[in-house]
Design a protein around this motif. Structure first.
Motif, PDB file in Angstrom:
ATOM      1  N   GLU A  19      26.731  26.587 -69.732  1.00 53.87           N
ATOM      2  CA  GLU A  19      26.170  27.927 -69.910  1.00 53.87           C
ATOM      3  C   GLU A  19      26.358  28.723 -68.628  1.00 53.87           C
ATOM      4  O   GLU A  19      26.139  28.211 -67.530  1.00 53.87           O
ATOM      5  CB  GLU A  19      24.689  27.856 -70.283  1.00 53.87           C
ATOM      6  N   VAL A  20      26.766  29.973 -68.783  1.00 54.53           N
ATOM      7  CA  VAL A  20      26.986  30.876 -67.658  1.00 54.53           C
ATOM      8  C   VAL A  20      26.166  32.138 -67.895  1.00 54.53           C
ATOM      9  O   VAL A  20      26.318  32.808 -68.918  1.00 54.53           O
ATOM     10  CB  VAL A  20      28.477  31.248 -67.523  1.00 54.53           C
ATOM     11  N   GLY A  21      25.299  32.466 -66.949  1.00 56.96           N
ATOM     12  CA  GLY A  21      24.486  33.665 -67.105  1.00 56.96           C
ATOM     13  C   GLY A  21      23.401  33.741 -66.051  1.00 56.96           C
ATOM     14  O   GLY A  21      23.318  32.903 -65.143  1.00 56.96           O
ATOM     15  N   SER A  22      22.547  34.725 -66.181  1.00 53.34           N
ATOM     16  CA  SER A  22      21.475  34.970 -65.219  1.00 53.34           C
ATOM     17  C   SER A  22      20.193  34.260 -65.648  1.00 53.34           C
ATOM     18  O   SER A  22      19.881  34.169 -66.834  1.00 53.34           O
ATOM     19  CB  SER A  22      21.221  36.480 -65.113  1.00 53.34           C
ATOM     20  N   GLY A  23      19.441  33.747 -64.659  1.00 54.00           N
ATOM     21  CA  GLY A  23      18.121  33.186 -64.926  1.00 54.00           C
ATOM     22  C   GLY A  23      18.107  31.801 -65.540  1.00 54.00           C
ATOM     23  O   GLY A  23      17.072  31.353 -66.042  1.00 54.00           O
ATOM     24  N   LEU A  24      19.219  31.078 -65.467  1.00 53.35           N
ATOM     25  CA  LEU A  24      19.304  29.797 -66.165  1.00 53.35           C
ATOM     26  C   LEU A  24      18.521  28.685 -65.480  1.00 53.35           C
ATOM     27  O   LEU A  24      18.179  27.690 -66.127  1.00 53.35           O
ATOM     28  CB  LEU A  24      20.770  29.388 -66.339  1.00 53.35           C
ATOM     29  N   LEU A  25      18.235  28.809 -64.191  1.00 55.74           N
ATOM     30  CA  LEU A  25      17.487  27.754 -63.506  1.00 55.74           C
ATOM     31  C   LEU A  25      16.099  27.566 -64.112  1.00 55.74           C
ATOM     32  O   LEU A  25      15.548  26.460 -64.070  1.00 55.74           O
ATOM     33  CB  LEU A  25      17.352  28.053 -62.009  1.00 55.74           C
ATOM     34  N   THR A  26      15.537  28.610 -64.654  1.00 56.72           N
ATOM     35  CA  THR A  26      14.187  28.521 -65.223  1.00 56.72           C
ATOM     36  C   THR A  26      14.207  28.374 -66.740  1.00 56.72           C
ATOM     37  O   THR A  26      13.155  28.349 -67.371  1.00 56.72           O
ATOM     38  CB  THR A  26      13.356  29.761 -64.845  1.00 56.72           C
ATOM     39  N   ARG A  27      15.400  28.266 -67.328  1.00 56.47           N
ATOM     40  CA  ARG A  27      15.479  28.136 -68.784  1.00 56.47           C
ATOM     41  C   ARG A  27      16.091  26.816 -69.222  1.00 56.47           C
ATOM     42  O   ARG A  27      16.240  26.553 -70.413  1.00 56.47           O
ATOM     43  CB  ARG A  27      16.303  29.291 -69.374  1.00 56.47           C
ATOM     44  N   ALA A  28      16.424  25.967 -68.268  1.00 57.28           N
ATOM     45  CA  ALA A  28      17.047  24.682 -68.607  1.00 57.28           C
ATOM     46  C   ALA A  28      16.054  23.776 -69.321  1.00 57.28           C
ATOM     47  O   ALA A  28      14.870  23.725 -68.978  1.00 57.28           O
ATOM     48  CB  ALA A  28      17.557  24.005 -67.344  1.00 57.28           C
ATOM     49  N   GLN A  29      16.545  23.067 -70.319  1.00 59.80           N
ATOM     50  CA  GLN A  29      15.725  22.114 -71.059  1.00 59.80           C
ATOM     51  C   GLN A  29      16.413  20.752 -71.054  1.00 59.80           C
ATOM     52  O   GLN A  29      17.601  20.646 -71.355  1.00 59.80           O
ATOM     53  CB  GLN A  29      15.513  22.588 -72.504  1.00 59.80           C
ATOM     54  N   LEU A  43      20.015  24.323 -49.317  1.00 63.94           N
ATOM     55  CA  LEU A  43      19.824  25.137 -50.520  1.00 63.94           C
ATOM     56  C   LEU A  43      18.585  26.013 -50.360  1.00 63.94           C
ATOM     57  O   LEU A  43      17.541  25.534 -49.904  1.00 63.94           O
ATOM     58  CB  LEU A  43      19.656  24.227 -51.738  1.00 63.94           C
ATOM     59  N   PRO A  44      18.659  27.316 -50.709  1.00 65.83           N
ATOM     60  CA  PRO A  44      17.464  28.161 -50.605  1.00 65.83           C
ATOM     61  C   PRO A  44      16.271  27.557 -51.343  1.00 65.83           C
ATOM     62  O   PRO A  44      16.389  27.100 -52.490  1.00 65.83           O
ATOM     63  CB  PRO A  44      17.916  29.474 -51.263  1.00 65.83           C
ATOM     64  N   ALA A  45      15.117  27.558 -50.676  1.00 72.15           N
ATOM     65  CA  ALA A  45      13.937  26.881 -51.218  1.00 72.15           C
ATOM     66  C   ALA A  45      13.515  27.450 -52.569  1.00 72.15           C
ATOM     67  O   ALA A  45      12.997  26.722 -53.421  1.00 72.15           O
ATOM     68  CB  ALA A  45      12.791  26.986 -50.216  1.00 72.15           C
ATOM     69  N   ARG A  46      13.764  28.748 -52.783  1.00 73.61           N
ATOM     70  CA  ARG A  46      13.313  29.337 -54.046  1.00 73.61           C
ATOM     71  C   ARG A  46      14.040  28.743 -55.242  1.00 73.61           C
ATOM     72  O   ARG A  46      13.472  28.666 -56.343  1.00 73.61           O
ATOM     73  CB  ARG A  46      13.457  30.856 -54.024  1.00 73.61           C
ATOM     74  N   PHE A  47      15.277  28.315 -55.070  1.00 78.19           N
ATOM     75  CA  PHE A  47      15.999  27.675 -56.174  1.00 78.19           C
ATOM     76  C   PHE A  47      15.383  26.312 -56.477  1.00 78.19           C
ATOM     77  O   PHE A  47      15.222  25.934 -57.638  1.00 78.19           O
ATOM     78  CB  PHE A  47      17.478  27.517 -55.850  1.00 78.19           C
ATOM     79  N   VAL A  48      15.031  25.585 -55.431  1.00 81.41           N
ATOM     80  CA  VAL A  48      14.425  24.269 -55.620  1.00 81.41           C
ATOM     81  C   VAL A  48      13.083  24.386 -56.334  1.00 81.41           C
ATOM     82  O   VAL A  48      12.808  23.659 -57.298  1.00 81.41           O
ATOM     83  CB  VAL A  48      14.256  23.554 -54.270  1.00 81.41           C
ATOM     84  N   THR A  49      12.260  25.314 -55.895  1.00 78.16           N
ATOM     85  CA  THR A  49      10.929  25.430 -56.501  1.00 78.16           C
ATOM     86  C   THR A  49      11.015  25.904 -57.955  1.00 78.16           C
ATOM     87  O   THR A  49      10.208  25.482 -58.792  1.00 78.16           O
ATOM     88  CB  THR A  49      10.041  26.393 -55.692  1.00 78.16           C
ATOM     89  N   ARG A  50      11.998  26.748 -58.273  1.00 72.67           N
ATOM     90  CA  ARG A  50      12.165  27.163 -59.669  1.00 72.67           C
ATOM     91  C   ARG A  50      12.499  25.976 -60.560  1.00 72.67           C
ATOM     92  O   ARG A  50      11.946  25.822 -61.661  1.00 72.67           O
ATOM     93  CB  ARG A  50      13.279  28.212 -59.777  1.00 72.67           C
ATOM     94  N   VAL A  51      13.402  25.148 -60.100  1.00 74.67           N
ATOM     95  CA  VAL A  51      13.798  23.987 -60.903  1.00 74.67           C
ATOM     96  C   VAL A  51      12.667  22.966 -60.965  1.00 74.67           C
ATOM     97  O   VAL A  51      12.402  22.378 -62.023  1.00 74.67           O
ATOM     98  CB  VAL A  51      15.079  23.353 -60.334  1.00 74.67           C
ATOM     99  N   GLN A  52      11.971  22.758 -59.866  1.00 76.51           N
ATOM    100  CA  GLN A  52      10.843  21.829 -59.882  1.00 76.51           C
ATOM    101  C   GLN A  52       9.762  22.298 -60.849  1.00 76.51           C
ATOM    102  O   GLN A  52       9.185  21.486 -61.588  1.00 76.51           O
ATOM    103  CB  GLN A  52      10.262  21.682 -58.479  1.00 76.51           C
TER     104      GLN A  52
END
Length: 361
Positions: A19-29, A43-52
């Motif tokens: 999948e390619v698009g915006s906001g996918l880090l918080t929509r992964a299942q 890696l920027p911390a905000r990406f890590v915290t979103r995935v966590q």
């Protein structure tokens, strides 16, 4: 209005979707409830915290940045972390970060308990176009790049284009080498689009060009997962590129090495009777503005080229082009390799220099 998400299907023995698009880090299942998250230290911390927050991993393992993570020593440490956390056989490994980190994470997933589910979230252009798709995982040895690894396809890939906005211009241009390569070997429309000013983070051509470049690799690996034939074409420019990475001790980034390697391969293609495509590869190098090369000795570089993974018992093979979108494998006489190496170095020395420190971090 919701962001458009482009979905690219990868078929074969273990099909999956990119999948390619915006906001996918918080929509992964992810189906598995027990998850190990692996990411690089830069890696920027905000990406890590979103995935966590989205996946609630039972263990998060931080690894060194870029190719410093692709060692047997780092891999052993990651495996120990997973064992200490009691990650079960029905658990999953998620690789978050650039291509080096996802290569490592995939090899960890392939090896831990003889194989657990693997998902990947690439955060660099290079990682999205190349490393995240196709199931090649692995680490480096002192003797060469990617000499240890396994084919272990992911269950899903999420390319969140928002993450590309954190890249410096030079890192973005580095990653563009793989997209441009896909233009040379398969989809010539990518050549113009990659060099277009709108192919940039937030640009009008970013998502569509990225998705089309990924689609080239997806189609190839769907037909040839384990590189028995056609998949070798994806290594256009990589025989020299991996050697350059080795002789510079990885001070030359992978995408810049590929940029240089594509021009060498274009010169070899021409001298072996193919169309002259060096205008395209020089145009890319002028756009990419890679790190200037040190003086290189052909024999030292060739020592690594002969260890290339496309080599067989008869020696090294190069991916060459008869014309745009017409790749093939060939053995090139060493005299021609040396001759074109000298001409290639002269071309590289003639590239305009750019004050890179003024381009951001």
């Amino acid at each position: 209005m919701a962001e458009t998400v482009r979905r690219i299907e990868v078929s074969g023995p273990q099909p999956y979707t990119v999948e390619v698009g915006s906001g996918l880090l918080t929509r992964a299942q992810i189906a598995q409830s027990q998850i190990a998250l692996i990411h690089p230290e830069d890696l920027p911390a905000r990406f890590v915290t979103r995935v966590q927050a989205t996946l609630s991993p039972v263990v998060t393992v931080v690894v060194p940045a870029r190719d410093d993570c692709k060692t047997m020593q780092v891999m052993a440490g990651v495996l120990s972390h997973l064992a200490a956390a009691n990650l079960p056989r029905d658990g999953a490994v998620v690789g978050l970060g650039g291509g080096a980190a996802t290569d490592l994470a995939g090899f960890v997933a392939a090896s831990y308990l003889r194989g657990v589910a693997f998902y990947t979230m690439p955060t660099t252009l290079l990682g999205m176009v190349d490393a995240a798709v196709g199931g090649k995982t692995g680490v480096n040895l002192p003797e060469g790049k990617n000499l240890v690894g396994a084919f272990w396809p992911p269950r899903a890939v999420w390319c969140d284009t928002d993450t590309l906005e954190t890249l410096s211009p030079e890192v973005f241009r580095e990653g563009a080498a793989e997209a441009y390569k896909h233009g040379l070997i398969s989809d010539p429309t990518l050549l113009r689009r990659v060099l277009d000013p709108e192919f940039r983070p937030g640009g009008a051509l970013l998502a569509s060009t990225l998705a089309d470049a990924i689609a080239v690799k997806a189609a190839v690996v769907s037909r040839d997962l384990t590189e028995q034939g056609e998949r070798a074409h994806l290594n256009f420019g990589h025989t020299l590129a991996h050697a350059l990475e080795a002789v510079t001790h990885h001070r030359l980034p992978h995408g810049e090495a590929v940029g240089y390697g594509m021009h060498y391969a274009a010169r070899l293609s021409r001298v072996m009777g193919g169309e002259d495509l060096t205008g395209h590869t020089l145009a890319f190098l002028r756009w990419q503005r890679p790190t200037p090369l040190p003086d290189l000795d052909f024999q030292a570089v060739n020592t690594y080229m002969v260890r290339d993974k496309k080599a067989d018992s008869l020696g090294v093979r190069f991916v060459l082009l008869r014309d745009l979108a017409q790749p093939y494998l060939a053995r090139v006489p060493e005299a021609l390799l040396r001759q074109e190496f000298e001409g290639w170095q002269a071309d590289a020395r003639g590239l305009p220099e750019t004050p890179r420190a003024q381009e951001g971090t």
